[in-house]
Design a protein around this motif. Structure first.
Motif, short mmCIF file in Angstrom:
data_model
loop_
_atom_site.label_atom_id
_atom_site.label_comp_id
_atom_site.label_asym_id
_atom_site.label_seq_id
_atom_site.Cartn_x
_atom_site.Cartn_y
_atom_site.Cartn_z
N PHE A 60 0.82 -1.21 0.00
CA PHE A 60 0.00 0.00 0.00
C PHE A 60 0.86 1.26 0.00
O PHE A 60 0.58 2.21 -0.72
N LYS A 61 1.92 1.27 0.80
CA LYS A 61 2.83 2.43 0.85
C LYS A 61 3.55 2.60 -0.48
O LYS A 61 3.67 3.72 -0.98
N LEU A 62 4.03 1.51 -1.04
CA LEU A 62 4.74 1.60 -2.32
C LEU A 62 3.83 2.17 -3.40
O LEU A 62 4.28 2.93 -4.25
N GLY A 63 2.56 1.81 -3.35
CA GLY A 63 1.61 2.28 -4.34
C GLY A 63 1.16 3.71 -4.15
O GLY A 63 0.61 4.32 -5.07
N SER A 64 1.42 4.27 -2.96
CA SER A 64 0.91 5.62 -2.69
C SER A 64 1.99 6.69 -2.57
O SER A 64 1.66 7.87 -2.50
N LEU A 65 3.24 6.29 -2.57
CA LEU A 65 4.32 7.27 -2.41
C LEU A 65 5.08 7.43 -3.73
O LEU A 65 5.69 6.47 -4.22
N PRO A 66 5.07 8.63 -4.32
CA PRO A 66 5.69 8.84 -5.63
C PRO A 66 7.17 8.50 -5.68
O PRO A 66 7.67 8.10 -6.72
N GLU A 67 7.88 8.61 -4.55
CA GLU A 67 9.31 8.31 -4.57
C GLU A 67 9.61 6.83 -4.83
O GLU A 67 10.75 6.47 -5.12
N TYR A 68 8.57 6.00 -4.76
CA TYR A 68 8.75 4.57 -5.01
C TYR A 68 8.11 4.12 -6.33
O TYR A 68 7.94 2.94 -6.57
N ASP A 69 7.77 5.07 -7.19
CA ASP A 69 7.14 4.74 -8.47
C ASP A 69 8.03 3.95 -9.41
O ASP A 69 7.57 3.04 -10.09
N SER A 70 9.31 4.29 -9.48
CA SER A 70 10.22 3.64 -10.43
C SER A 70 10.43 2.18 -10.08
O SER A 70 10.82 1.85 -8.96
N ARG A 71 10.18 1.32 -11.05
CA ARG A 71 10.38 -0.11 -10.82
C ARG A 71 11.85 -0.50 -10.98
O ARG A 71 12.22 -1.64 -10.80
N ASP A 72 12.71 0.50 -11.29
CA ASP A 72 14.15 0.26 -11.40
C ASP A 72 14.90 0.66 -10.12
O ASP A 72 16.13 0.63 -10.11
N LEU A 73 14.17 1.03 -9.07
CA LEU A 73 14.82 1.38 -7.81
C LEU A 73 15.68 0.22 -7.33
O LEU A 73 15.27 -0.94 -7.42
N LYS A 74 16.85 0.55 -6.80
CA LYS A 74 17.69 -0.46 -6.16
C LYS A 74 17.27 -0.50 -4.70
O LYS A 74 17.45 0.48 -3.97
N VAL A 75 16.69 -1.63 -4.29
CA VAL A 75 16.09 -1.76 -2.96
C VAL A 75 16.80 -2.84 -2.16
O VAL A 75 17.07 -3.93 -2.67
N VAL A 76 17.10 -2.53 -0.90
CA VAL A 76 17.58 -3.53 0.05
C VAL A 76 16.54 -3.60 1.16
O VAL A 76 16.16 -2.57 1.73
N LEU A 77 16.08 -4.80 1.45
CA LEU A 77 15.08 -5.04 2.49
C LEU A 77 15.70 -5.83 3.64
O LEU A 77 16.60 -6.64 3.42
N TYR A 78 15.16 -5.61 4.83
CA TYR A 78 15.53 -6.48 5.94
C TYR A 78 14.43 -6.46 6.99
O TYR A 78 13.58 -5.56 7.03
N CYS A 79 14.43 -7.50 7.83
CA CYS A 79 13.54 -7.59 8.98
C CYS A 79 14.38 -8.10 10.15
O CYS A 79 15.59 -7.88 10.17
N LYS A 80 13.79 -8.82 11.06
CA LYS A 80 14.55 -9.31 12.22
C LYS A 80 15.51 -10.43 11.83
O LYS A 80 16.70 -10.36 12.13
N THR A 81 14.99 -11.46 11.15
CA THR A 81 15.85 -12.61 10.81
C THR A 81 15.82 -12.98 9.33
O THR A 81 16.52 -13.89 8.93
N SER A 82 15.01 -12.36 8.54
CA SER A 82 14.93 -12.43 7.08
C SER A 82 13.67 -13.05 6.50
O SER A 82 13.49 -13.04 5.28
N GLY A 83 12.76 -13.56 7.32
CA GLY A 83 11.51 -14.13 6.80
C GLY A 83 10.58 -13.09 6.21
O GLY A 83 10.12 -13.23 5.07
N ARG A 84 10.27 -12.05 6.97
CA ARG A 84 9.38 -11.00 6.46
C ARG A 84 10.02 -10.28 5.27
O ARG A 84 9.32 -9.88 4.34
N ALA A 85 11.35 -10.14 5.28
CA ALA A 85 12.02 -9.48 4.16
C ALA A 85 11.89 -10.32 2.89
O ALA A 85 11.68 -9.78 1.81
N ALA A 86 11.99 -11.64 3.01
CA ALA A 86 11.84 -12.51 1.84
C ALA A 86 10.41 -12.40 1.28
O ALA A 86 10.22 -12.29 0.07
N LEU A 87 9.42 -12.41 2.16
CA LEU A 87 8.03 -12.25 1.72
C LEU A 87 7.84 -10.89 1.06
O LEU A 87 7.16 -10.77 0.03
#
Length: 126
Positions: A60-87
């Motif tokens: 929902f946030k990605l769809g509503s914030l213009p700074e995340y419109d580009s599908r070529d963004l280089k993104v690094v994700l993380y969570c506590k141990t990596s499960g939520r980040a993988a999802l």
């Protein structure tokens, strides 16, 4: 019937997970580093420069914030141990984001490796 662990295992098979050493370079090269943990987890400590977008709000946030419109963004994700980040990485790939990586072992591995941790400072009312 699938368990949460089954879903995470399937997500990890589809995502680009990077180790802690590779994470530092990926973070330097990233357009955005997203912490998908809950706000209280983020407040307790996070990777410097990361933005907090909890897993439950990510699409929902990605769809509503213009700074995340580009599908070529280089993104690094993380969570506590990596499960939520993988999802989260799978969800972003399904949305068309082409350059998404997640940190293997998550924030726990980052902190255990002695990497920098930011903690918001509380205002002094004294």
């Amino acid at each position: 019937m699938k368990t949460a662990q089954d879903l995470v295992a399937a997500a990890k098979a589809r995502t680009h997970e990077i180790g802690i050493d590779a994470a530092e370079a990926a973070i330097r090269d990233a357009d955005v580093v997203i912490d998908v943990r809950e706000p209280d987890e983020f407040s307790a400590g996070h990777i410097p420069g990361a933005v907090n977008i909890p897993r439950g709000l990510l699409e929902f946030k990605l769809g509503s914030l213009p700074e995340y419109d580009s599908r070529d963004l280089k993104v690094v994700l993380y969570c506590k141990t990596s499960g939520r980040a993988a999802l989260s990485a799978c969800a972003m790939q399904d949305m068309g984001y082409a350059q998404v990586k997640s940190i293997l072992g998550g924030f726990d591995a980052w902190a255990a490796a002695g990497k920098p941790v930011a903690k918001p400072s509380l205002p002094s009312f004294g």
